[in-house]
Design an enzyme around this catalytic site. Structure first.
Site, PDB file in Angstrom:
ATOM      1  N   CYS A 118      -6.983   7.000   4.867  1.00 36.79           N
ATOM      2  CA  CYS A 118      -6.161   7.210   6.728  1.00 36.79           C
ATOM      3  C   CYS A 118      -6.620   8.649   6.792  1.00 36.79           C
ATOM      4  O   CYS A 118      -6.302   9.880   6.348  1.00 36.79           O
ATOM      5  CB  CYS A 118      -4.697   7.241   6.599  1.00 36.79           C
ATOM      6  SG  CYS A 118      -3.596   7.481   7.719  1.00 36.79           S
ATOM      7  N   ALA A 127      -8.026  -5.585  10.610  1.00 34.69           N
ATOM      8  CA  ALA A 127      -7.150  -4.760  10.690  1.00 34.69           C
ATOM      9  C   ALA A 127      -6.559  -4.814  12.445  1.00 34.69           C
ATOM     10  O   ALA A 127      -6.161  -5.124  12.942  1.00 34.69           O
ATOM     11  CB  ALA A 127      -7.371  -2.737  11.079  1.00 34.69           C
ATOM     12  N   GLN A 148       0.811  -1.211   0.306  1.00 34.89           N
ATOM     13  CA  GLN A 148       0.184  -0.213  -0.216  1.00 34.89           C
ATOM     14  C   GLN A 148       0.934   1.131  -0.203  1.00 34.89           C
ATOM     15  O   GLN A 148       1.828   1.328   0.686  1.00 34.89           O
ATOM     16  CB  GLN A 148      -0.871   0.465   1.376  1.00 34.89           C
ATOM     17  CG  GLN A 148      -1.750   1.245   1.229  1.00 34.89           C
ATOM     18  CD  GLN A 148      -3.236   1.341   2.320  1.00 34.89           C
ATOM     19  OE1 GLN A 148      -2.487   1.528   3.102  1.00 34.89           O
ATOM     20  NE2 GLN A 148      -4.021   0.748   2.298  1.00 34.89           N
ATOM     21  N   SER A 208     -13.743  -2.853   5.376  1.00 31.98           N
ATOM     22  CA  SER A 208     -13.081  -3.125   6.689  1.00 31.98           C
ATOM     23  C   SER A 208     -14.282  -2.247   8.040  1.00 31.98           C
ATOM     24  O   SER A 208     -14.906  -1.637   7.924  1.00 31.98           O
ATOM     25  CB  SER A 208     -12.033  -2.272   7.082  1.00 31.98           C
ATOM     26  OG  SER A 208     -12.129  -1.614   6.631  1.00 31.98           O
ATOM     27  N   GLY A 209     -13.400  -2.099   9.023  1.00 33.00           N
ATOM     28  CA  GLY A 209     -14.856  -1.712  10.295  1.00 33.00           C
ATOM     29  C   GLY A 209     -15.540  -2.372  11.148  1.00 33.00           C
ATOM     30  O   GLY A 209     -15.929  -2.904  10.825  1.00 33.00           O
ATOM     31  N   ASP A 210     -14.418  -2.134  12.645  1.00 33.37           N
ATOM     32  CA  ASP A 210     -15.383  -2.915  13.479  1.00 33.37           C
ATOM     33  C   ASP A 210     -15.780  -4.169  13.413  1.00 33.37           C
ATOM     34  O   ASP A 210     -16.187  -5.068  14.033  1.00 33.37           O
ATOM     35  CB  ASP A 210     -16.955  -2.255  13.770  1.00 33.37           C
ATOM     36  CG  ASP A 210     -17.441  -1.073  14.366  1.00 33.37           C
ATOM     37  OD1 ASP A 210     -15.740  -0.436  14.985  1.00 33.37           O
ATOM     38  OD2 ASP A 210     -17.954  -0.533  14.590  1.00 33.37           O
TER      39      ASP A 210
END
Length: 340
Positions: free
Chosen positions: A110, A243, A79, A219-221
């Protein structure tokens, strides 16, 4: 959606992967040592931590270390971040030449001020036109060198709740040549606070189907295998990207695969956690040396010990460990059955 269909192979342009449970880029964690452990525990695909395009073109030794492939990485993504199309394109060419990754991912998500103040990261989601220019420059550079390497983009929901630009940013990325999208459905203003709005992932999946069946990863939680199953069911996304939920918990990849395919997963023992931490320490030391590895491993050991009885005492000692011998003593006291 039937449970057995939740875990499946995925394709990102010409890249074929056997599963859809990924390890996302995480600054300070996604080094080759932890990626190697994640692969041992069945991560389907792994990403390096984000690499500065400006540092890459300056020939930074630390940046070269960041892009190094782990010994067991058949496939991996590098990345990159930046806001200058020409510099990003040059970085991509250097990476293709020197590392031959399976994929190059552009960070447009980000939320950290030191990144966004330069126009990079989530600032690119706020400016779809600039994002298009960056992705187009990178895609043209990469595909001219090796058409087998897809370019992908990770975005956020938007800059703030009043300015949700995920749809415009995603479309700009695809029009510029991105072959897959990943979405963290929080705004830049939220950073990692509040709840991730998975409805936005579901909406993007629907949009992307009209843009040529572009795969969308969510993604997320995601902190447990059950969260991955819930996201896949709720959004119909192509795959999930763990993550923070994987920190000190590389076992989550195998457990998620088990849950999605068999309906249950095998708990991990404390001994397995400590053995993984010990192995990660030694892999890290191969890259940066014993002293530096021990310093970096202090916070990681705390993550491995999360949820275990007596962790406070062990962690207090671990955060002062400065050698293999120090960590070995902590691990032996925490779990005498481990012979170190």
């Amino acid at each position: 959606m039937q449970q057995h269909a939740l875990y499946h192979p995925v394709s990102i342009g010409p890249l074929s992967l056997k599963g859809n449970v990924f390890f996302a880029p995480v600054a300070g964690y996604s080094d080759s040592a932890f990626r190697s452990i994640a692969i041992e525990w069945e991560a389907s695909f792994t990403y390096t931590e984000m690499v500065s395009s400006e540092a890459m073109v300056r020939d930074s030794l630390n940046t070269k270390r960041l892009i190094r492939r782990a010994s067991n990485e058949t496939h991996y993504a590098i990345q990159i971040f930046g806001s200058n199309p020409a510099v990003m394109a040059e970085t991509a060419k250097l990476i293709v030449d020197s590392a031959q990754p399976s994929c190059i991912d552009i960070n447009a998500g980000c939320p950290m001020p030191k990144i966004t103040k330069t126009g990079a990261g989530a600032a690119l989601t706020r400016e779809p036109t600039r994002l298009y220019e960056v992705v187009k420059a990178v895609a043209d550079a990469v595909y001219a060198q090796d058409a087998r390497i897809p370019v992908t983009v990770k975005i956020r929901a938007g800059w703030e709740e009043a300015h949700l630009t995920w749809k415009e940013a995603a479309r700009a990325a695809v029009d510029a040549g991105a072959q897959a999208l990943a979405l963290h459905p929080r705004t830049c203003a939220q950073c990692y606070a509040g709840e991730a709005n998975w409805d936005i992932i579901a909406d993007l999946v629907q949009c992307a189907r009209g843009w040529g069946e572009v795969p969308v990863f969510g993604s997320g939680d995601l902190h447990a295998p059950e969260d991955a199953r819930a996201m896949l069911e709720h959004t119909a996304c192509a795959g999930v990207m763990f993550a923070r939920g994987a920190m000190g918990n590389p076992f989550i990849f195998r457990q998620t695969r088990q849950l999605l395919t068999e309906g249950y997963y095998t708990p991990v023992t404390f001994e397995q956690k400590l053995r993984a931490a010990w192995r990660e320490l030694h892999l890290l030391a191969q890259d940066v040396g014993e002293s530096s590895a021990c310093k970096q491993m202090r916070k990681r050991f705390v993550s491995y010990a999360k949820g275990e009885r007596g962790k406070t005492q062990w962690c207090q000692r671990a955060v002062h460990a400065s050698s293999f011998a120090d960590f070995a003593a902590v691990i032996r006291d925490a779990c005498p059955c481990i012979g170190l």
